[in-house]
Design an enzyme around this catalytic site. Structure first.
Site, PDB file in Angstrom:
ATOM      1  N   GLN A 109       0.831  -1.200   0.000  1.00 49.37           N
ATOM      2  CA  GLN A 109       0.000   0.000   0.000  1.00 49.37           C
ATOM      3  C   GLN A 109       0.870   1.256   0.000  1.00 49.37           C
ATOM      4  O   GLN A 109       0.536   2.256  -0.648  1.00 49.37           O
ATOM      5  CB  GLN A 109      -0.920   0.007   1.224  1.00 49.37           C
ATOM      6  CG  GLN A 109      -2.020   1.059   1.182  1.00 49.37           C
ATOM      7  CD  GLN A 109      -3.042   0.815   0.076  1.00 49.37           C
ATOM      8  OE1 GLN A 109      -3.327  -0.334  -0.261  1.00 49.37           O
ATOM      9  NE2 GLN A 109      -3.577   1.876  -0.489  1.00 49.37           N
ATOM     10  N   ALA A 130      -5.584   4.913  -0.503  1.00 45.98           N
ATOM     11  CA  ALA A 130      -5.486   5.056   0.956  1.00 45.98           C
ATOM     12  C   ALA A 130      -4.025   5.122   1.378  1.00 45.98           C
ATOM     13  O   ALA A 130      -3.158   4.464   0.792  1.00 45.98           O
ATOM     14  CB  ALA A 130      -6.159   3.875   1.642  1.00 45.98           C
ATOM     15  N   SER A 135      -5.827   1.215   5.068  1.00 48.25           N
ATOM     16  CA  SER A 135      -6.563   0.500   4.024  1.00 48.25           C
ATOM     17  C   SER A 135      -7.207  -0.769   4.578  1.00 48.25           C
ATOM     18  O   SER A 135      -6.557  -1.574   5.242  1.00 48.25           O
ATOM     19  CB  SER A 135      -5.624   0.122   2.877  1.00 48.25           C
ATOM     20  OG  SER A 135      -6.277  -0.727   1.957  1.00 48.25           O
ATOM     21  N   HIS A 137      -7.948  -3.267   2.929  1.00 47.88           N
ATOM     22  CA  HIS A 137      -7.348  -4.416   2.259  1.00 47.88           C
ATOM     23  C   HIS A 137      -6.261  -5.059   3.120  1.00 47.88           C
ATOM     24  O   HIS A 137      -5.998  -6.257   3.000  1.00 47.88           O
ATOM     25  CB  HIS A 137      -6.773  -3.994   0.903  1.00 47.88           C
ATOM     26  CG  HIS A 137      -7.810  -3.744  -0.146  1.00 47.88           C
ATOM     27  ND1 HIS A 137      -8.435  -4.758  -0.845  1.00 47.88           N
ATOM     28  CD2 HIS A 137      -8.361  -2.586  -0.605  1.00 47.88           C
ATOM     29  CE1 HIS A 137      -9.313  -4.235  -1.702  1.00 47.88           C
ATOM     30  NE2 HIS A 137      -9.286  -2.921  -1.573  1.00 47.88           N
ATOM     31  N   ASP A 144     -12.152  -6.384  -3.944  1.00 45.45           N
ATOM     32  CA  ASP A 144     -12.739  -5.631  -5.047  1.00 45.45           C
ATOM     33  C   ASP A 144     -13.171  -6.639  -6.113  1.00 45.45           C
ATOM     34  O   ASP A 144     -12.387  -7.522  -6.498  1.00 45.45           O
ATOM     35  CB  ASP A 144     -11.716  -4.663  -5.651  1.00 45.45           C
ATOM     36  CG  ASP A 144     -11.289  -3.585  -4.666  1.00 45.45           C
ATOM     37  OD1 ASP A 144     -12.089  -3.260  -3.764  1.00 45.45           O
ATOM     38  OD2 ASP A 144     -10.155  -3.081  -4.775  1.00 45.45           O
ATOM     39  N   GLU A 193     -18.001   3.235  -3.714  1.00 48.13           N
ATOM     40  CA  GLU A 193     -17.277   2.125  -4.318  1.00 48.13           C
ATOM     41  C   GLU A 193     -18.157   0.870  -4.327  1.00 48.13           C
ATOM     42  O   GLU A 193     -18.087   0.041  -3.412  1.00 48.13           O
ATOM     43  CB  GLU A 193     -15.971   1.842  -3.566  1.00 48.13           C
ATOM     44  CG  GLU A 193     -14.958   2.970  -3.659  1.00 48.13           C
ATOM     45  CD  GLU A 193     -13.594   2.600  -3.093  1.00 48.13           C
ATOM     46  OE1 GLU A 193     -13.443   1.443  -2.624  1.00 48.13           O
ATOM     47  OE2 GLU A 193     -12.686   3.434  -3.117  1.00 48.13           O
ATOM     48  N   TRP A 195     -17.903  -1.694  -5.935  1.00 41.80           N
ATOM     49  CA  TRP A 195     -17.118  -2.900  -6.183  1.00 41.80           C
ATOM     50  C   TRP A 195     -16.384  -3.413  -4.935  1.00 41.80           C
ATOM     51  O   TRP A 195     -15.880  -4.530  -4.921  1.00 41.80           O
ATOM     52  CB  TRP A 195     -16.074  -2.616  -7.265  1.00 41.80           C
ATOM     53  CG  TRP A 195     -15.086  -1.551  -6.856  1.00 41.80           C
ATOM     54  CD1 TRP A 195     -13.934  -1.728  -6.128  1.00 41.80           C
ATOM     55  CD2 TRP A 195     -15.169  -0.158  -7.137  1.00 41.80           C
ATOM     56  NE1 TRP A 195     -13.289  -0.530  -5.934  1.00 41.80           N
ATOM     57  CE2 TRP A 195     -14.023   0.460  -6.548  1.00 41.80           C
ATOM     58  CE3 TRP A 195     -16.064   0.651  -7.831  1.00 41.80           C
ATOM     59  CZ2 TRP A 195     -13.773   1.821  -6.629  1.00 41.80           C
ATOM     60  CZ3 TRP A 195     -15.805   2.009  -7.911  1.00 41.80           C
ATOM     61  CH2 TRP A 195     -14.684   2.591  -7.316  1.00 41.80           C
ATOM     62  N   HIS A 196     -16.331  -2.592  -3.884  1.00 45.40           N
ATOM     63  CA  HIS A 196     -15.553  -2.923  -2.683  1.00 45.40           C
ATOM     64  C   HIS A 196     -16.467  -3.563  -1.637  1.00 45.40           C
ATOM     65  O   HIS A 196     -17.356  -2.922  -1.080  1.00 45.40           O
ATOM     66  CB  HIS A 196     -14.922  -1.649  -2.118  1.00 45.40           C
ATOM     67  CG  HIS A 196     -14.091  -1.875  -0.883  1.00 45.40           C
ATOM     68  ND1 HIS A 196     -12.711  -1.800  -0.897  1.00 45.40           N
ATOM     69  CD2 HIS A 196     -14.425  -2.157   0.391  1.00 45.40           C
ATOM     70  CE1 HIS A 196     -12.248  -2.024   0.325  1.00 45.40           C
ATOM     71  NE2 HIS A 196     -13.283  -2.249   1.128  1.00 45.40           N
TER      72      HIS A 196
END
Length: 293
Positions: A109, A130, A135, A137, A144, A193, A195-196
């Protein structure tokens, strides 16, 4: 994930503060039971990470990362199973989607953010990426997804597609939520978002849907309110038990005191009788008592 400016981070805190009172009133009574530590523990399914809440430790690495079947990306085991099933069922329903991105380490990241920062400048970089340590993630719980064809990939228009609408409707069935819903940038700190998706477990996902809140931040606020109430109730119960214990001990103490007092009186009486016998022993015979002085 696309991060808004620093001003948005401030608005996030203000929005949560202003809404806390009404949220407390609207809180359902059947929220899952949680501990206060669950909100900050990165291994917790409900760990909150956003622009104003950094991971601790910031270079946290999940312990049970596994590769999501059909991809080279990794997620924590439960999240991987949920995302795999979501994708399989979406495809079965006629929506060919795939996993685009999943776990990203702190260093990964940091590299991405530095790349965007050098290319576009800090202000714009914060809008499209981010900062490391903030983040989702990195938790190993976020993914995603998007069309296999690349249609509307990582764009807001994905939310208007048949696949995007299907994901939004069925995510809860897999313990997933759309983490950054439309129109909630002031609360989440991120742009819309569709897709997240974020894994929080089926129990929490269903409870969040039932609570009628739009964002994970609001749901966490409800959970914190309940956890505080549970703690207060537990403390009151402990205090009550302690009081009852003290009360039950009082009769025992009083009985012990009474027994001790009785024993003391008995010993005193016995000692007095002995003294009387000693006195009588040294008195003249009874017949001599008739003489006067």
């Amino acid at each position: 994930m696309r991060l808004k400016s620093t001003a948005a981070a401030t608005l996030t805190s203000v929005a949560l503060l202003l809404g806390s009172a009404s949220l407390a009133q609207a809180a359902p009574t059947d929220l899952p039971s949680v501990e206060q530590s669950d909100f900050s523990d990165p291994s917790s399914l409900i760990a909150l990470i956003n622009p104003t809440t950094q991971l601790s430790p910031e270079d946290y690495v999940p312990e049970n990362l596994v590769t999501v079947p059909g991809s080279s990306d990794k997620l924590r085991a439960d999240a991987a199973a949920a995302v795999e099933q979501l994708i399989a069922d979406a495809r079965a329903a006629g929506h060919p989607i795939k996993l685009i991105s999943a776990y990203r380490s702190y260093n990964r990241q940091a590299t991405l953010f530095a790349k965007y920062q050098n290319q576009y400048g800090t202000a714009y970089a914060e809008r499209i990426s981010a900062r490391p340590g903030t983040s989702e993630h990195q938790l190993g719980l976020a993914a995603d997804v998007g069309y296999s064809s690349g249609k509307c990939q990582l764009h807001a228009c994905f939310g208007d597609t048949a696949a995007g609408l299907w994901v939004a409707k069925h995510a809860v069935d897999y313990g997933l939520i759309i983490r950054y819903p439309e129109g909630e940038e002031a609360t989440t700190g991120y742009k819309y978002e569709p897709w997240h998706v974020r894994y929080i477990g089926t129990e929490h996902a269903q409870a969040m849907e039932a609570s009628k809140v739009s964002t994970f931040e609001e749901y966490i606020d409800l959970l914190k309110g309940q956890a505080k109430e549970d703690t207060s109730a537990e403390d009151a119960e402990k205090a009550g038990k302690k009081s009852e214990s003290s009360k039950s001990a009082e009769p025992k103490k009083e009985k012990a005191k009474q027994e001790e007092s009785t024993t003391t009186r008995q010993k005193s009486s016995e000692n007095s009788s002995i003294d009387d016998l000693l006195v009588l022993r040294f008195l003249p015979p009874f017949r001599d008592w008739s003489f006067g002085f």
